[in-house]
Design a protein around this motif. Structure first.
Motif, mmCIF file in Angstrom:
data_model
loop_
_atom_site.group_PDB
_atom_site.id
_atom_site.type_symbol
_atom_site.label_atom_id
_atom_site.label_comp_id
_atom_site.label_asym_id
_atom_site.label_seq_id
_atom_site.Cartn_x
_atom_site.Cartn_y
_atom_site.Cartn_z
ATOM 1 N N PHE A 44 30.198 37.846 56.210
ATOM 2 C CA PHE A 44 29.284 36.940 55.506
ATOM 3 C C PHE A 44 28.155 37.732 54.834
ATOM 4 C CE2 PHE A 44 30.207 33.090 58.517
ATOM 5 C CZ PHE A 44 31.463 32.976 57.965
ATOM 6 N N ILE A 45 27.593 38.694 55.545
ATOM 7 C CA ILE A 45 26.501 39.500 54.996
ATOM 8 C C ILE A 45 26.992 40.330 53.811
ATOM 9 C CG2 ILE A 45 24.986 41.466 55.511
ATOM 10 C CD1 ILE A 45 24.605 40.229 58.312
ATOM 11 N N ARG A 46 28.191 40.886 53.918
ATOM 12 C CA ARG A 46 28.772 41.650 52.797
ATOM 13 C C ARG A 46 28.854 40.793 51.543
ATOM 14 N NH1 ARG A 46 34.764 42.068 53.808
ATOM 15 N NH2 ARG A 46 34.495 39.903 53.190
ATOM 16 N N TYR A 69 24.126 49.162 60.642
ATOM 17 C CA TYR A 69 25.309 49.925 61.051
ATOM 18 C C TYR A 69 26.480 49.058 61.506
ATOM 19 C CZ TYR A 69 23.121 54.491 60.498
ATOM 20 O OH TYR A 69 22.535 55.607 59.965
ATOM 21 N N LEU A 70 26.301 47.748 61.673
ATOM 22 C CA LEU A 70 27.474 46.914 61.930
ATOM 23 C C LEU A 70 28.374 46.962 60.694
ATOM 24 C CD1 LEU A 70 28.872 44.772 63.808
ATOM 25 C CD2 LEU A 70 27.785 43.050 62.363
ATOM 26 N N SER A 71 29.662 47.209 60.904
ATOM 27 C CA SER A 71 30.588 47.284 59.779
ATOM 28 C C SER A 71 30.660 45.939 59.057
ATOM 29 C CB SER A 71 31.984 47.675 60.268
ATOM 30 O OG SER A 71 32.922 47.574 59.209
ATOM 31 N N LEU A 72 30.615 45.984 57.751
ATOM 32 C CA LEU A 72 30.742 44.779 56.942
ATOM 33 C C LEU A 72 32.182 44.558 56.494
ATOM 34 C CD1 LEU A 72 27.567 45.056 54.662
ATOM 35 C CD2 LEU A 72 27.779 44.170 56.998
ATOM 36 N N THR A 83 18.985 42.844 58.787
ATOM 37 C CA THR A 83 20.250 43.495 58.429
ATOM 38 C C THR A 83 20.450 43.493 56.918
ATOM 39 O OG1 THR A 83 21.165 42.729 60.535
ATOM 40 C CG2 THR A 83 22.725 43.541 58.891
ATOM 41 N N LEU A 84 20.146 42.381 56.269
ATOM 42 C CA LEU A 84 20.219 42.322 54.810
ATOM 43 C C LEU A 84 19.253 43.327 54.175
ATOM 44 C CD1 LEU A 84 20.333 38.441 54.360
ATOM 45 C CD2 LEU A 84 22.071 40.010 53.488
ATOM 46 N N ALA A 85 18.036 43.395 54.686
ATOM 47 C CA ALA A 85 17.037 44.307 54.123
ATOM 48 C C ALA A 85 17.471 45.756 54.266
ATOM 49 C CB ALA A 85 15.685 44.082 54.803
ATOM 50 N N TRP A 86 18.046 46.102 55.411
ATOM 51 C CA TRP A 86 18.501 47.481 55.652
ATOM 52 C C TRP A 86 19.585 47.871 54.654
ATOM 53 C CZ3 TRP A 86 23.051 49.905 57.457
ATOM 54 C CH2 TRP A 86 22.898 51.217 57.912
ATOM 55 N N HIS A 87 20.549 47.003 54.462
ATOM 56 C CA HIS A 87 21.626 47.306 53.515
ATOM 57 C C HIS A 87 21.108 47.377 52.087
ATOM 58 C CE1 HIS A 87 25.267 47.486 55.942
ATOM 59 N NE2 HIS A 87 24.753 46.529 56.701
ATOM 60 N N ARG A 88 20.190 46.498 51.726
ATOM 61 C CA ARG A 88 19.639 46.536 50.374
ATOM 62 C C ARG A 88 18.875 47.831 50.120
ATOM 63 N NH1 ARG A 88 17.872 40.182 50.576
ATOM 64 N NH2 ARG A 88 19.672 39.344 49.424
ATOM 65 N N GLN A 89 18.144 48.323 51.141
ATOM 66 C CA GLN A 89 17.435 49.591 50.959
ATOM 67 C C GLN A 89 18.404 50.745 50.795
ATOM 68 O OE1 GLN A 89 13.500 48.487 53.651
ATOM 69 N NE2 GLN A 89 14.030 50.596 53.383
ATOM 70 N N ARG A 106 25.753 29.378 56.433
ATOM 71 C CA ARG A 106 24.636 28.796 55.687
ATOM 72 C C ARG A 106 23.343 29.573 55.932
ATOM 73 N NH1 ARG A 106 27.162 23.962 57.841
ATOM 74 N NH2 ARG A 106 28.400 22.938 56.205
ATOM 75 N N ARG A 107 23.157 30.032 57.158
ATOM 76 C CA ARG A 107 21.927 30.775 57.462
ATOM 77 C C ARG A 107 21.939 32.159 56.819
ATOM 78 N NH1 ARG A 107 20.811 28.843 63.695
ATOM 79 N NH2 ARG A 107 19.187 30.438 63.659
ATOM 80 N N VAL A 108 23.107 32.776 56.724
ATOM 81 C CA VAL A 108 23.201 34.047 56.002
ATOM 82 C C VAL A 108 22.897 33.821 54.529
ATOM 83 C CG1 VAL A 108 24.771 35.869 55.234
ATOM 84 C CG2 VAL A 108 24.793 35.138 57.628
ATOM 85 N N ALA A 109 23.463 32.772 53.953
ATOM 86 C CA ALA A 109 23.214 32.468 52.547
ATOM 87 C C ALA A 109 21.729 32.220 52.298
ATOM 88 C CB ALA A 109 24.045 31.256 52.124
ATOM 89 N N ALA A 110 21.091 31.443 53.165
ATOM 90 C CA ALA A 110 19.674 31.142 53.008
ATOM 91 C C ALA A 110 18.827 32.399 53.109
ATOM 92 C CB ALA A 110 19.237 30.117 54.057
ATOM 93 N N ALA A 111 19.153 33.266 54.079
ATOM 94 C CA ALA A 111 18.397 34.511 54.246
ATOM 95 C C ALA A 111 18.547 35.421 53.035
ATOM 96 C CB ALA A 111 18.856 35.227 55.510
ATOM 97 N N ALA A 112 19.687 35.327 52.372
ATOM 98 C CA ALA A 112 19.939 36.165 51.194
ATOM 99 C C ALA A 112 19.402 35.546 49.913
ATOM 100 C CB ALA A 112 21.437 36.420 51.057
ATOM 101 N N GLY A 113 18.843 34.337 50.017
ATOM 102 C CA GLY A 113 18.301 33.674 48.845
ATOM 103 C C GLY A 113 19.349 33.035 47.963
ATOM 104 N N LEU A 114 20.512 32.727 48.543
ATOM 105 C CA LEU A 114 21.586 32.087 47.781
ATOM 106 C C LEU A 114 21.462 30.567 47.873
ATOM 107 C CD1 LEU A 114 24.610 34.333 48.881
ATOM 108 C CD2 LEU A 114 23.228 34.507 46.792
ATOM 109 N N PRO A 115 21.971 29.836 46.901
ATOM 110 C CA PRO A 115 21.893 28.367 46.939
ATOM 111 C C PRO A 115 22.793 27.787 48.020
ATOM 112 C CG PRO A 115 23.228 29.090 45.079
ATOM 113 C CD PRO A 115 22.598 30.330 45.652
#
Length: 358
Positions: A233-235, A221-224, A347-353, A293-302
């Motif tokens: 970053f998450i968006r 629910y945090l606005s992206l 947070t990434l998992a919630w948005h993806r669902q 960088r940590r958001v990118a890593a959590a999202a599986g980005l290079p």
């Protein structure tokens, strides 16, 4: 995939976490009649679902009345899963002039706030009006209701850099205002005024004035789209885009996961000291570049998915927006139980669902 219970939008593990961590406080909130402003936003959605979940688990008899400009729009678009909840009521109206409900409230949580997303020229005046007139209206409701406790959520923006006792972390002491027209100063000053108004009224009318100075948070629910660095970053990570750090990436921030935020807020509501401000925020300091960088890593980005536009100035001290949480941890026994990396992943998992369900 994380489990989302029927009738809720948050993860079961987060709702259970809130419920378990607040075990020492639920007895103080049994049969509470809570009036909530800001109940349709980030804080509000977490508070509503957590309280409803606890009601079901412990049969607490809590009722929550939410102030909303348009309850029907909220229930139709943002929270259809909350329609027809027995413990949930609504008052339609604006913060500064809503009609006083006839029923009394034992507790009030005033979590509403103006934002400046649209960068309107009249924002400073709107912020001051909402802060002062809205708080005055809420205080009037507390006096009329014979309310036991009024919890006011303000902001770490009440502090200036000079308030950081160790050069980085802000402590709950008095602060001054230097630049009266800057966005941060107007916002911070209006929040400080709200604290003073609530404390004066509490002394006169014998209710508890509880203050939560809120810093930075992450979670469902945090606005992206608004001006939240971690949300942006998450968006971008969800869209597989390059994560852009506009500055040099050196400013320091800390983040508290929303489930812990609810635990801390409701602990203050149940057991906080009247007239004493409590900082709420994360304990782990992280630079903006490291956060990207940590958001990118959590999202599986290079690793090269992050671009930092600015260049750090050699030997320059980074700016920081970090709370000291010693008071709330020592007095009320709370802790940040969910680490930043897990918070980002959740947070990434919630948005993806939600994207998958759309």
């Amino acid at each position: 995939m994380h489990d989302i219970p029927h009738g809720f939008s948050l993860f079961r593990e987060d709702l259970d976490h809130v419920c378990q961590e607040l075990a020492p406080s639920w007895s103080e909130l049994r049969d509470a009649r809570i009036f909530l402003t800001g109940g349709t936003g980030f804080f509000g959605m977490w508070l509503l679902e957590s309280l409803i979940w606890a009601n079901q688990a412990h049969r607490l008899g809590i009722t929550i009345t939410v102030l909303s400009r348009s309850p029907e729009r909220f229930l139709s678009t943002r929270a259809p899963h909350l329609r027809d909840r027995d413990e949930l009521r609504f008052v339609a109206g604006a913060l500064t002039d809503f009609d006083m409900p006839a029923e009394p409230f034992t507790h009030i949580v005033h979590a509403a706030s103006e934002n400046n997303v649209d960068q309107r020229a009249d924002w400073a005046q709107r912020q001051l009006n909402a802060g002062m007139d809205g708080t005055r209206r809420v205080i009037d409701l507390a006096v009329r209701s014979g309310t036991k406790s009024l919890l006011l959520t303000t902001s770490g923006a009440v502090y200036l850099p000079s308030d950081a006792s160790d050069g980085q972390r802000y402590v709950e002491g008095p602060a001054g205002i230097v630049d009266y027209v800057s966005e941060r100063s107007v916002y911070g000053l209006s929040k400080r005024i709200m604290e003073v108004m609530t404390a004066v009224a509490a002394q006169q009318h014998s209710f508890d004035a509880l203050v939560a100075r809120c810093f930075a948070f992450v979670g469902p629910y945090l606005s992206l789209e608004h001006n939240y660095v971690i949300g942006n970053f998450i968006r971008d990570a969800l869209q597989g885009k390059q994560i852009i750090v506009e500055g040099d990436g050196t400013p320091l921030r800390s983040y508290l996961y929303a489930a812990d935020l609810v635990v801390w807020l409701l602990t203050i509501l149940a057991r906080g000291r009247s007239g004493v401000p409590y900082n709420i925020g994360g304990t782990e300091a992280v630079s903006v570049s490291e956060l990207a960088r940590r958001v990118a890593a959590a999202a599986g980005l290079p690793a090269d998915a992050v671009t930092i536009k600015g260049t750090p100035v050699p030997n320059a001290r980074p700016s920081s927006y970090l709370p000291s949480t010693q008071r709330i941890e020592t007095e009320l026994g709370v802790r940040a139980a969910i680490c930043l990396d897990d918070a980002i992943r959740k947070t990434l998992a919630w948005h993806r669902q939600r994207i998958g369900a759309a």
